[in-house]
Design a protein around this motif. Structure first.
Motif, PDB file in Angstrom:
ATOM      1  N   GLN A 296     -24.997  -2.022  17.193  1.00  0.00           N
ATOM      2  CA  GLN A 296     -24.419  -2.378  18.482  1.00  0.00           C
ATOM      3  C   GLN A 296     -24.257  -1.144  19.350  1.00  0.00           C
ATOM      4  O   GLN A 296     -23.852  -0.086  18.857  1.00  0.00           O
ATOM      5  CB  GLN A 296     -23.039  -3.029  18.303  1.00  0.00           C
ATOM      6  N   PRO A 297     -24.558  -1.232  20.662  1.00  0.00           N
ATOM      7  CA  PRO A 297     -24.274  -0.112  21.561  1.00  0.00           C
ATOM      8  C   PRO A 297     -22.767   0.157  21.604  1.00  0.00           C
ATOM      9  O   PRO A 297     -21.977  -0.751  21.866  1.00  0.00           O
ATOM     10  CB  PRO A 297     -24.789  -0.595  22.924  1.00  0.00           C
ATOM     11  N   HIS A 298     -22.397   1.386  21.321  1.00  0.00           N
ATOM     12  CA  HIS A 298     -20.979   1.736  21.306  1.00  0.00           C
ATOM     13  C   HIS A 298     -20.459   1.835  22.736  1.00  0.00           C
ATOM     14  O   HIS A 298     -21.146   2.340  23.617  1.00  0.00           O
ATOM     15  CB  HIS A 298     -20.786   3.074  20.578  1.00  0.00           C
ATOM     16  N   LEU A 299     -19.229   1.361  22.952  1.00  0.00           N
ATOM     17  CA  LEU A 299     -18.661   1.393  24.299  1.00  0.00           C
ATOM     18  C   LEU A 299     -18.291   2.800  24.743  1.00  0.00           C
ATOM     19  O   LEU A 299     -18.188   3.061  25.944  1.00  0.00           O
ATOM     20  CB  LEU A 299     -17.425   0.487  24.367  1.00  0.00           C
ATOM     21  N   ALA A 300     -18.093   3.699  23.799  1.00  0.00           N
ATOM     22  CA  ALA A 300     -17.829   5.103  24.126  1.00  0.00           C
ATOM     23  C   ALA A 300     -18.766   5.955  23.257  1.00  0.00           C
ATOM     24  O   ALA A 300     -19.964   6.020  23.501  1.00  0.00           O
ATOM     25  CB  ALA A 300     -16.367   5.450  23.891  1.00  0.00           C
ATOM     26  N   ILE A 301     -18.213   6.578  22.229  1.00  0.00           N
ATOM     27  CA  ILE A 301     -19.012   7.294  21.230  1.00  0.00           C
ATOM     28  C   ILE A 301     -18.142   7.453  19.992  1.00  0.00           C
ATOM     29  O   ILE A 301     -16.954   7.808  20.108  1.00  0.00           O
ATOM     30  CB  ILE A 301     -19.494   8.671  21.748  1.00  0.00           C
ATOM     31  N   PRO A 302     -18.655   7.140  18.798  1.00  0.00           N
ATOM     32  CA  PRO A 302     -17.869   7.418  17.594  1.00  0.00           C
ATOM     33  C   PRO A 302     -17.500   8.897  17.554  1.00  0.00           C
ATOM     34  O   PRO A 302     -18.324   9.756  17.903  1.00  0.00           O
ATOM     35  CB  PRO A 302     -18.823   7.032  16.463  1.00  0.00           C
ATOM     36  N   LEU A 303     -16.285   9.192  17.142  1.00  0.00           N
ATOM     37  CA  LEU A 303     -15.828  10.583  17.228  1.00  0.00           C
ATOM     38  C   LEU A 303     -16.638  11.510  16.331  1.00  0.00           C
ATOM     39  O   LEU A 303     -16.942  12.645  16.713  1.00  0.00           O
ATOM     40  CB  LEU A 303     -14.346  10.663  16.873  1.00  0.00           C
ATOM     41  N   THR A 304     -16.998  11.034  15.134  1.00  0.00           N
ATOM     42  CA  THR A 304     -17.827  11.876  14.276  1.00  0.00           C
ATOM     43  C   THR A 304     -19.199  12.098  14.905  1.00  0.00           C
ATOM     44  O   THR A 304     -19.810  13.152  14.724  1.00  0.00           O
ATOM     45  CB  THR A 304     -17.987  11.245  12.886  1.00  0.00           C
ATOM     46  N   ALA A 305     -19.679  11.118  15.670  1.00  0.00           N
ATOM     47  CA  ALA A 305     -20.951  11.286  16.373  1.00  0.00           C
ATOM     48  C   ALA A 305     -20.806  12.286  17.511  1.00  0.00           C
ATOM     49  O   ALA A 305     -21.741  13.039  17.818  1.00  0.00           O
ATOM     50  CB  ALA A 305     -21.447   9.946  16.900  1.00  0.00           C
TER      51      ALA A 305
END
Length: 393
Positions: A296-305
């Motif tokens: 799924q397209p993330h609404l922000a960005i995973p923090l580890t990413a």
């Protein structure tokens, strides 16, 4: 025996994610029973994709759990295990960590009495069991509880909160044991003959980075628009699995875990709109990234990413380094996302043999306990042990 099992839990927001938080002793100790309980509590599997029959929210950033306990390690205060619960299946993935929810682990540990720390600025030393990495959570304590109110604002979350800084020590090699698994770029060919050269970097969580232009994108697309581009989403998943296989995460592309590596679409700093219809100016960011998490397209960005992106920007030859605006040492990389700008700081050193070592990565978050009480989960297909059944309310 009752139709439901109940146990104490906290429902918390950490960064741009939400999830259930448990003490280790309050969940089933048998791994299969634990997974069944987590799925039932969060509302999976759900063919409708909404998780209405549980605490989940129908997107990957809201389908998570943390299990926390005091640590027996001399250099850490607590250990924690992160669970990513798939929405449409019974898969519970433990292959990576969640940086956003990690920002709430220290708060949970303080508020639940798992650590004893003084009032004022303090640090909770944490060990993530998924990645076997040390993270220091810097937060403020007031009256014996983690502070909530403050002036820190983060992209994708309304309001402000007390600043939490996460310092990830030696974040490289969380899954592969190496920051890079070879060259800064890999040759990946898709079934339709399209050839791409993505980068694979393993820091915080392993990530694949793709030049947006190779897919006819700009990295400024909104998540909802990306989700509708079926061919692009299928290509990204094929690239993710293909690269994961090439670097040794699985014996076949099909066996690559759903949660790692994550895949990011990367573009240069540019003007863009957020999901809140706010404008990010070209001068506000150093790079644009649209991250895909659990297909799924993330609404922000995973923090580890975000951390992995910041590390990648310090490694010559990666997709991120080639597209991002150069950032001075000691300064954060400003990552443009669909929810706003996310700053992430990374320190990478070059070894005498020419290889690279990620010394640290740091990010800033806020967190809050939303609810605390008893979470119930029906377990129609599993007979809980007598020990676990005794926990039923």
């Amino acid at each position: 025996m009752t139709d439901q099992i109940g146990t104490q839990a906290s429902f918390m927001r950490g960064g741009t994610s939400k999830g259930l938080f448990f003490k280790w002793e309050d969940v089933p100790q048998d791994p299969d029973q634990r997974d069944a309980f987590l799925c039932a509590a969060i509302g999976s599997p759900d063919p409708y994709g909404r998780q209405l029959n549980g605490m989940g929210g129908g997107v990957s950033s809201l389908s998570k759990a943390m299990i926390v306990r005091r640590s027996d390690r001399a250099d850490t205060d607590i250990d924690y295990l992160f669970a990513q619960i798939d929405i449409e299946s019974t898969v519970v993935d433990y292959d990576g960590n969640c940086g956003n929810l990690s920002s709430a682990v220290g708060m949970f540990a303080v508020d639940q009495g798992l650590v004893q720390v003084p009032d004022g600025p303090t640090a909770v030393r944490m060990f993530n069991e998924n990645t076997e990495k040390r993270i220091d959570c810097h937060l403020t304590v007031r009256g014996g509880r983690a502070a909530v109110n403050g002036a820190e604002k983060i992209a994708g979350v309304s309001g402000t909160g007390s600043q939490i800084r996460l310092d990830f020590r030696d974040p490289g090699g969380t899954r592969t044991g190496r920051l890079l698994s070879g060259d800064p770029r890999y040759d990946v060919e898709l079934q339709d003959g399209l050839e791409l050269r993505p980068s694979f970097v393993d820091a915080g969580n392993p990530c694949v980075f793709v030049d947006a232009r190779d897919l006819g994108l700009t990295a400024t697309e909104l998540p909802g628009d990306l989700a509708l581009r079926t061919e692009v989403m299928e290509a990204l998943e094929a690239i993710r699995r293909g690269t994961g296989h090439v670097v040794g995460l699985a014996e076949t592309p099909e066996a690559v875990p759903a949660s790692v590596p994550k895949i990011g679409i990367v573009g240069p700093a540019s003007k863009s709109l957020t999901i809140a219809d706010e404008t990010i100016q070209m001068t506000d960011c150093d790079v644009q990234v649209r991250m895909i998490s659990m297909t799924q397209p993330h609404l922000a960005i995973p923090l580890t990413a975000a951390m992995c992106t910041a590390v990648a920007a310090r490694i010559p030859g990666t997709v991120v380094e080639e597209l991002a605006r150069p950032v001075a040492a000691g300064k954060p990389l400003r990552i443009g996302t669909a929810s706003g700008v996310v700053p992430a700081l990374a320190e990478v050193e070059t070894k005498p043999d020419g290889t690279f070592h990620a010394v640290s990565a740091s990010v800033y978050r806020t967190a809050r306990t939303l609810m605390q009480g008893t979470v119930y989960a029906p377990l129609p297909n599993a007979e809980p042990s007598d020990e676990w059944a005794a926990k039923d309310d």
